[in-house]
Design a protein around this motif. Structure first.
Motif, PDB file in Angstrom:
ATOM      1  N   ILE A  34       0.846  -1.171   0.038  1.00  0.00           N
ATOM      2  CA  ILE A  34       0.224  -0.079  -0.038  1.00  0.00           C
ATOM      3  C   ILE A  34       0.891   1.243  -0.034  1.00  0.00           C
ATOM      4  N   PRO A  35       0.864   2.059  -1.115  1.00  0.00           N
ATOM      5  CA  PRO A  35       1.705   3.219  -1.129  1.00  0.00           C
ATOM      6  C   PRO A  35       1.524   4.379   0.053  1.00  0.00           C
ATOM      7  N   ILE A  36       2.698   4.668   0.466  1.00  0.00           N
ATOM      8  CA  ILE A  36       2.505   5.581   1.392  1.00  0.00           C
ATOM      9  C   ILE A  36       2.055   7.139   0.871  1.00  0.00           C
ATOM     10  N   GLY A  37       1.187   7.691   1.741  1.00  0.00           N
ATOM     11  CA  GLY A  37       0.508   8.813   1.317  1.00  0.00           C
ATOM     12  C   GLY A  37      -0.895   8.766   0.379  1.00  0.00           C
ATOM     13  N   GLN A  38      -1.423   7.413   0.445  1.00  0.00           N
ATOM     14  CA  GLN A  38      -2.645   7.425   0.033  1.00  0.00           C
ATOM     15  C   GLN A  38      -3.370   7.447   1.018  1.00  0.00           C
ATOM     16  N   ARG A  39      -4.337   8.808   1.168  1.00  0.00           N
ATOM     17  CA  ARG A  39      -5.278   9.149   2.313  1.00  0.00           C
ATOM     18  C   ARG A  39      -6.416   8.050   2.350  1.00  0.00           C
ATOM     19  N   VAL A  40      -6.954   7.662   1.279  1.00  0.00           N
ATOM     20  CA  VAL A  40      -8.255   6.956   1.049  1.00  0.00           C
ATOM     21  C   VAL A  40      -7.846   5.252   1.474  1.00  0.00           C
ATOM     22  N   VAL A  41      -6.777   5.052   1.715  1.00  0.00           N
ATOM     23  CA  VAL A  41      -6.709   3.478   1.900  1.00  0.00           C
ATOM     24  C   VAL A  41      -6.265   3.267   3.223  1.00  0.00           C
ATOM     25  N   ALA A  42      -7.033   2.507   3.851  1.00  0.00           N
ATOM     26  CA  ALA A  42      -6.588   1.916   5.312  1.00  0.00           C
ATOM     27  C   ALA A  42      -5.194   0.892   5.232  1.00  0.00           C
ATOM     28  N   GLN A  43      -4.260   1.275   5.885  1.00  0.00           N
ATOM     29  CA  GLN A  43      -3.281   0.422   6.120  1.00  0.00           C
ATOM     30  C   GLN A  43      -3.771  -1.298   6.354  1.00  0.00           C
ATOM     31  N   LEU A  44      -3.137  -2.175   5.858  1.00  0.00           N
ATOM     32  CA  LEU A  44      -3.325  -3.503   6.431  1.00  0.00           C
ATOM     33  C   LEU A  44      -3.106  -3.596   7.977  1.00  0.00           C
ATOM     34  N   ARG A  45      -4.237  -4.227   8.269  1.00  0.00           N
ATOM     35  CA  ARG A  45      -4.236  -4.912   9.750  1.00  0.00           C
ATOM     36  C   ARG A  45      -4.399  -6.200   9.932  1.00  0.00           C
ATOM     37  N   GLY A  46      -3.334  -6.783   9.915  1.00  0.00           N
ATOM     38  CA  GLY A  46      -3.547  -8.661  10.061  1.00  0.00           C
ATOM     39  C   GLY A  46      -3.870  -8.856   8.613  1.00  0.00           C
ATOM     40  N   PRO A  47      -4.515  -9.882   8.384  1.00  0.00           N
ATOM     41  CA  PRO A  47      -4.882 -10.593   7.337  1.00  0.00           C
ATOM     42  C   PRO A  47      -5.879 -10.263   6.601  1.00  0.00           C
ATOM     43  N   THR A  48      -6.248  -8.966   6.620  1.00  0.00           N
ATOM     44  CA  THR A  48      -7.532  -8.425   5.836  1.00  0.00           C
ATOM     45  C   THR A  48      -7.016  -7.524   4.646  1.00  0.00           C
ATOM     46  N   ALA A  49      -7.898  -7.495   3.637  1.00  0.00           N
ATOM     47  CA  ALA A  49      -7.632  -6.785   2.406  1.00  0.00           C
ATOM     48  C   ALA A  49      -7.508  -5.308   2.828  1.00  0.00           C
ATOM     49  N   PRO A  50      -6.948  -4.681   1.861  1.00  0.00           N
ATOM     50  CA  PRO A  50      -7.111  -3.074   1.976  1.00  0.00           C
ATOM     51  C   PRO A  50      -8.360  -2.746   2.118  1.00  0.00           C
ATOM     52  N   ALA A  51      -8.792  -1.783   2.793  1.00  0.00           N
ATOM     53  CA  ALA A  51     -10.307  -1.420   2.906  1.00  0.00           C
ATOM     54  C   ALA A  51     -10.882  -0.968   1.759  1.00  0.00           C
ATOM     55  N   LEU A  52     -10.168  -0.146   0.946  1.00  0.00           N
ATOM     56  CA  LEU A  52     -10.661   0.399  -0.299  1.00  0.00           C
ATOM     57  C   LEU A  52     -10.943  -0.487  -1.212  1.00  0.00           C
ATOM     58  N   LEU A  53     -10.173  -1.749  -1.473  1.00  0.00           N
ATOM     59  CA  LEU A  53     -10.264  -2.879  -2.313  1.00  0.00           C
ATOM     60  C   LEU A  53     -11.591  -3.505  -1.987  1.00  0.00           C
ATOM     61  N   ALA A  54     -11.833  -3.549  -0.673  1.00  0.00           N
ATOM     62  CA  ALA A  54     -12.748  -4.531  -0.187  1.00  0.00           C
ATOM     63  C   ALA A  54     -14.017  -3.709  -0.315  1.00  0.00           C
ATOM     64  N   ARG A  55     -14.199  -2.478  -0.899  1.00  0.00           N
ATOM     65  CA  ARG A  55     -15.388  -1.783  -1.121  1.00  0.00           C
ATOM     66  C   ARG A  55     -16.066  -1.840  -2.549  1.00  0.00           C
ATOM     67  N   ILE A  56     -14.921  -2.358  -3.491  1.00  0.00           N
ATOM     68  CA  ILE A  56     -15.562  -2.223  -5.006  1.00  0.00           C
ATOM     69  C   ILE A  56     -15.502  -3.823  -5.359  1.00  0.00           C
ATOM     70  N   PRO A  57     -16.450  -4.095  -6.256  1.00  0.00           N
ATOM     71  CA  PRO A  57     -16.845  -5.315  -6.555  1.00  0.00           C
ATOM     72  C   PRO A  57     -15.516  -6.113  -7.142  1.00  0.00           C
ATOM     73  N   TRP A  58     -15.706  -7.552  -6.806  1.00  0.00           N
ATOM     74  CA  TRP A  58     -14.434  -8.361  -7.142  1.00  0.00           C
ATOM     75  C   TRP A  58     -14.054  -8.230  -8.504  1.00  0.00           C
ATOM     76  N   GLY A  59     -14.819  -8.041  -9.478  1.00  0.00           N
ATOM     77  CA  GLY A  59     -14.910  -7.820 -11.049  1.00  0.00           C
ATOM     78  C   GLY A  59     -14.050  -6.675 -11.241  1.00  0.00           C
ATOM     79  N   HIS A  60     -14.245  -5.536 -10.440  1.00  0.00           N
ATOM     80  CA  HIS A  60     -13.443  -4.350 -10.537  1.00  0.00           C
ATOM     81  C   HIS A  60     -12.154  -4.669 -10.227  1.00  0.00           C
ATOM     82  N   ASN A  61     -11.937  -5.315  -9.047  1.00  0.00           N
ATOM     83  CA  ASN A  61     -10.481  -5.728  -8.621  1.00  0.00           C
ATOM     84  C   ASN A  61      -9.797  -6.476  -9.679  1.00  0.00           C
ATOM     85  N   ILE A  62     -10.390  -7.447 -10.400  1.00  0.00           N
ATOM     86  CA  ILE A  62      -9.870  -8.104 -11.303  1.00  0.00           C
ATOM     87  C   ILE A  62      -9.311  -7.406 -12.539  1.00  0.00           C
ATOM     88  N   THR A  63     -10.241  -6.396 -12.832  1.00  0.00           N
ATOM     89  CA  THR A  63      -9.944  -5.467 -14.072  1.00  0.00           C
ATOM     90  C   THR A  63      -8.794  -4.520 -13.618  1.00  0.00           C
TER      91      THR A  63
END
Length: 170
Positions: free
Chosen positions: A116-145
């Motif tokens: 997770i790049p430093i300075g990205q205000r919108v992205v929560a840092q990883l906490r343990g084994p969870t996906a970055p918060a922003l990526l969990a808010r968009i559909p899986w198909g968007h992540n694949i794209t």
């Protein structure tokens, strides 16, 4: 309505049309119904977002576990084929666990783990084994794209943020 009318095309309309005595509705009924419909719609959206977040979290963890097992040895792509088949046998009709999608789970984890790049205000840092918060808010198909079309994590995050903010679709 009665069980024998279950197969009629529109049981609710049939119930209304077959009422013996018309109902006199209170004056506030239309507003009450409109508010109820809005709350139902809002609840359905929340359920969809919650389900998406949970599935992406599951895909993240599965991706991490597959990466770990492949790095330790003994796990190859044939194991992923077997895993896909076993999940489909255990959960008939389930979607999202094809070999291709399982490989995307692995790619998803590898693309974001500790990156997770430093300075990205919108992205929560990883906490343990969870996906970055922003990526969990968009559909899986968007992540694949994003994984398929963009190599830079910074660009992927920007597009993910924009997709979420503006309601972009693939």
């Amino acid at each position: 309505y009665h069980a024998e009318r279950f197969w009629e095309p529109f049981p609710t309309l049939n119930r209304i049309n077959n009422m013996e005595h018309p109902i006199v509705l209170p004056r506030d009924y239309p507003l009450f119904l409109a508010n109820l419909k809005q709350r139902i719609r809002a609840a359905r959206v929340k359920v969809a977002f919650s389900a998406n977040r949970e599935m992406i979290a599951l895909y993240w963890v599965l991706g991490r576990e597959i990466v770990d097992r492949m790095q330790r040895g003994g796990w190859g792509f044939r194991i992923l084929e077997k895993l896909s088949i076993d999940v489909e046998v255990a959960f008939p009709g389930i979607q999202g666990f094809s070999v291709r999608n399982i490989k995307y789970m692995r790619t998803f984890y590898r693309a974001w783990a500790g990156r997770i790049p430093i300075g990205q205000r919108v992205v929560a840092q990883l906490r343990g084994p969870t996906a970055p918060a922003l990526l969990a808010r968009i559909p899986w198909g968007h992540n694949i794209t994003l994984l398929d079309k963009l190599k830079s994590p910074t660009e992927r995050l920007w597009y993910a943020q924009q997709a979420l903010q503006h309601g972009w679709t693939r």
